[in-house]
Design an enzyme around this catalytic site. Structure first.
Site, PDB file in Angstrom:
ATOM      1  N   SER A 109      -0.293   6.373   1.507  1.00 36.80           N
ATOM      2  CA  SER A 109       0.449   5.173   1.926  1.00 36.80           C
ATOM      3  C   SER A 109       1.393   4.726   0.814  1.00 36.80           C
ATOM      4  O   SER A 109       1.232   5.127  -0.341  1.00 36.80           O
ATOM      5  CB  SER A 109      -0.516   4.026   2.231  1.00 36.80           C
ATOM      6  OG  SER A 109      -0.792   3.281   1.054  1.00 36.80           O
ATOM      7  N   ASP A 110       2.345   3.881   1.139  1.00 32.94           N
ATOM      8  CA  ASP A 110       3.153   3.252   0.100  1.00 32.94           C
ATOM      9  C   ASP A 110       2.345   2.073  -0.467  1.00 32.94           C
ATOM     10  O   ASP A 110       1.280   1.715   0.051  1.00 32.94           O
ATOM     11  CB  ASP A 110       4.525   2.810   0.640  1.00 32.94           C
ATOM     12  CG  ASP A 110       5.559   2.693  -0.484  1.00 32.94           C
ATOM     13  OD1 ASP A 110       5.148   2.630  -1.661  1.00 32.94           O
ATOM     14  OD2 ASP A 110       6.772   2.655  -0.194  1.00 32.94           O
ATOM     15  N   TYR A 111       2.906   1.464  -1.493  1.00 39.90           N
ATOM     16  CA  TYR A 111       2.216   0.438  -2.280  1.00 39.90           C
ATOM     17  C   TYR A 111       1.769  -0.758  -1.425  1.00 39.90           C
ATOM     18  O   TYR A 111       2.598  -1.480  -0.895  1.00 39.90           O
ATOM     19  CB  TYR A 111       3.183  -0.053  -3.354  1.00 39.90           C
ATOM     20  CG  TYR A 111       2.558  -0.631  -4.589  1.00 39.90           C
ATOM     21  CD1 TYR A 111       2.485   0.103  -5.758  1.00 39.90           C
ATOM     22  CD2 TYR A 111       2.069  -1.923  -4.593  1.00 39.90           C
ATOM     23  CE1 TYR A 111       1.928  -0.428  -6.908  1.00 39.90           C
ATOM     24  CE2 TYR A 111       1.505  -2.471  -5.734  1.00 39.90           C
ATOM     25  CZ  TYR A 111       1.437  -1.716  -6.892  1.00 39.90           C
ATOM     26  OH  TYR A 111       0.883  -2.243  -8.028  1.00 39.90           O
TER      27      TYR A 111
END
Ligand code: NOJ
Length: 726
Positions: free
Chosen positions: A264-266
């Protein structure tokens, strides 16, 4: 390297908590704090520090020493001794900073991009990095979006070619080599299609647009062997990408066969709440994991709730094992079980950082990436000049690296001033920092001094643009002209000094329509990295001819955004004579107050020489689906200096079942020609290039007539017809 059976054995001995830990990614700082101290990141993640022993990967740590220290302790603490993956955003270099990807996009030199990434990988691996969150392949059509700097521009095919070169460069001889790092293509998908050019904004687009334009570059990364995919922050057709089963399961896994890690992204998993599709963290974990998002970057969802979801039977342990195995396999491919530190070696970092070889490639890359946008003949300047003045925020002070310049030390960049001084040893070189306070600067106080300096010099170089702080993540803007004071500076200096050139810096195509009217010459440098200043000097004074071509079009006005070369045909096309200028009200798809074409379009860029295209021949004019057509293009350097030219091939489907773009870029080759030299370049047309996405949901090629052209968008030297037959 461990066999798959060994990995399965390892998996079999892991507890549920240990398995889930492999899917949790935290910040480096989480590992550096004293055990007694509950740190910010730990609180945010709702983790007690003891959880560290389970964690599978981390990002944002400082350096090799850090990495070695953290990994050593981790292996001791983890009952299974599983090393962590150390990830980082190596976007255009680690210690030695190369031009930003948008600039490299202008080079049309995939081999050079591969070389830059090779060197970046060597430095990064030595600095403790195992994996980079790169390449970024979001199609960029809207210059308001700050993240256009991270990708290769507006063309899907071209972005895929350049991203594949990056992947080859980073991976080198294979992931287990101490000089290589693993790759992550991002942000899947259509992050660049956010409405209004606003970062994180929803992308509402058709299946047709997705398939034809926004997805192919990610697919090219999968085909090139990318190790990881990062879903984008935004929602795509109503569903946040992190939980988008259509994108992540149906297309990525099932259609494209990707079985690597999805990271996932941040904090994107927990942000499913702010997207309004999940009610709490548990719900977030459920949605993301259901979409086969394997790793949760910096959010409390998997660490806190995946176990419950498995115990409640929402997910099976087999589903968990599948994700954990993907992570273990990547660790195994990186050789971490044998050597958990991979290439980490502080002494080697010191040797590699800005070493001669890396600086040299950084300079070459900056030279190849620069685009000569305008030249009334003033460039190249003579090296015999006695007095040169450099004026503007990029003369000596501004950073020429970028928002994403990793561990690059900006104080070690060769500034334009240093570059010019070094090149012109006998000339007087004066630099004045003017308008240094970014786009909201109102201080005109030293413009008068700048004008006087310019008046009394032989040559004035305007070093202007947009600070690197105003492109990149969360840096969208609606006014992408030069700041008001910089516009004044450029106007007043060029009024008194006809030997003026504008060096343009920044992470996006700026709107410079006004300056283009009167500035004698404009050289786009983008954010050129550590050797930007020496490259600029060599280009301005003719040691090397510019050869870059724009890979993201420059709007005439922000009102044109999104604007790009491969616009779809309409029923009422703008009349040819009004492409560049406002059109009268004539019931065409045009603007009353502005041309429809970009100011500088994809594929455009000038040189210090001239090229004559002598001929274009096709080895056949009818092809079956199995055939290829060989296109031979002969060109001659008719000027006085050796230079490179990008031979570009475009196709157009004359009658198709869907409305096609006016042109589609399909092949290219960059070649060097000495003055007077003639060369023939061969390019190929094959059936996959002719495919289109049908409303029935498939890519097919349709028999019929096509045109093939060489030149660049809307400006062709030759156009011929050929036919695809059954
Ligand atoms: C957020 C960005 O969107 C992404 O590109 C980056 O890789 C992560 N942060 C990690 O730094």
């Amino acid at each position: 390297m461990a066999s798959e059976a060994k990995l399965k054995e390892l998996l079999a001995q892991m507890t549920l908590d240990e398995k889930i830990g492999q899917l949790v990614q935290t910040n480096g700082i989480f590992f550096l704090k004293d055990d007694s101290e509950l740190t910010g990141p730990a609180t945010e993640l709702e983790l007690d520090l003891d959880y560290r022993k389970n964690i599978g990967s981390l990002l944002n740590f400082k350096n090799a020493e850090n990495a070695i220290k953290i990994q050593k302790k981790h292996i001791e603490d983890d009952r299974n001794g599983i090393p962590m993956i150390f990830a980082n955003d190596i976007i255009h270099g680690c210690r030695t900073i190369f031009p930003i990807p948008l600039a490299l996009g202008a080079s049309f030199e995939p081999d050079l991009v591969e070389e830059c990434c090779r060197m970046a990988a060597k430095e990064a691996a030595a600095d403790g990095v195992h994996l980079t969150f790169s390449p970024m392949v979001d199609l960029s059509r809207d210059a308001r979006w700050g993240r256009v700097m991270e990708g290769f521009g507006e063309d899907a095919y071209y972005t895929g070619v350049m991203a594949a070169a990056q992947i080859r460069g980073y991976k080198g001889k294979g992931l287990s080599s101490k000089e290589s790092i693993a790759t992550c293509a991002k942000h899947f998908a259509a992050y660049g299609a956010g409405e209004g050019g606003r970062d994180y904004n929803a992308a509402e687009l058709s299946e047709h647009a997705l398939r034809e334009y926004f997805l192919p570059a990610y697919k090219a990364c999968v085909d090139a062997g990318v190790d990881m995919i990062m879903p984008s922050f935004n929602s795509v057709c109503g569903v946040p990408a992190t939980a988008n089963k259509y994108l992540l399961c149906d297309i990525l896994r099932d259609e494209w066969g990707f079985d690597g890690v999805v990271n996932s992204d941040y904090s994107a998993v927990k942000e499913l709440i702010t997207h309004g599709v999940a009610k709490d963290y548990k719900d977030c974990a459920r949605l993301a994991f259901d979409a086969q998002c394997d790793i949760d970057m910096i959010s409390p969802c998997y660490a806190g709730y995946l176990k419950q979801l498995i115990e409640e039977g929402v997910f099976s342990e087999e589903q968990l094992d599948r994700s954990v195995m993907r992570v273990l396999k990547l660790k195994n491919d990186l050789g971490l079980f044998e050597n958990p530190y991979h290439g980490a070696d502080p002494a080697l970092v010191a040797k590699l950082e800005l070493c001669d070889e890396h600086r040299e490639i950084a300079r070459r890359a900056a030279e190849e990436s620069a685009v000569l946008l305008k030249n009334n003949g003033v460039l190249p300047f003579s090296k015999d000049v006695k007095k040169v003045v450099l004026l503007g925020p990029f003369a000596t002070t501004y950073s020429i690296l970028s928002w994403w310049s990793s561990r690059g030390d900006k104080t070690k960049a060769t500034t334009v001033y240093a570059g010019v001084k070094e090149l012109l040893k006998d000339a007087e070189v004066i630099a004045l920092d003017v308008c240094t306070r970014d786009y909201n600067d109102e201080d005109e106080s030293n413009i008068a001094e700048a004008v006087e300096l310019a008046r009394n010099a032989d040559v004035a170089i305007l070093c202007v643009g947009e600070s690197g702080r105003y492109s990149g993540e969360a840096n969208s803007r609606t006014d992408i002209r030069l700041s008001k004071v910089q516009r004044t500076l450029v106007r007043e200096v060029t009024a008194v000094q006809k030997n003026s050139a504008m060096l343009l810096f920044g992470g996006r195509p700026l709107v410079i329509t006004e300056e283009n009217e009167y500035v004698p010459a404009i050289l786009e440098m983008y954010l050129p990295g550590h050797e930007g200043g020496s490259a600029a000097a060599r280009l301005l004074f003719g040691d090397v001819s510019p050869s870059g071509k724009v890979s993201m079009s420059f709007p005439r006005s922000v009102g044109q955004c999104p604007v790009y070369y491969n616009r779809t045909q309409t029923n009422r096309p703008p009349r040819a004579q009004y492409l560049d200028v406002p059109s009268p009200h004539n019931f065409t798809s045009a603007y009353l107050d502005c041309g429809t074409s970009p100011l500088f379009t994809f594929g455009y860029g000038l040189s210090y020489t001239t090229f004559r295209y002598d001929s274009m021949t096709l080895d056949k004019t009818k092809m079956t689906k199995e055939d290829t057509i060989k296109v031979s293009v002969t060109l001659t350097n008719t000027g006085n200096v050796g230079a490179k030219e990008v031979v570009q091939l475009y196709l157009h489907d004359l009658v198709a079942s869907t409305a096609k773009p006016v042109q589609e870029f399909k092949a290219f080759k960059k070649i060097y020609l000495e003055p007077g030299e003639t060369k023939t370049v061969e390019l190929e047309i094959n059936e996959p290039m002719l495919k289109l996405w049908t409303p029935k949901g498939e890519f097919i090629s349709e028999p019929g007539e096509f045109t093939v052209s060489v030149g660049y968008a809307d400006h062709f030297h030759f156009t011929e017809r050929f036919e695809l037959i059954d």
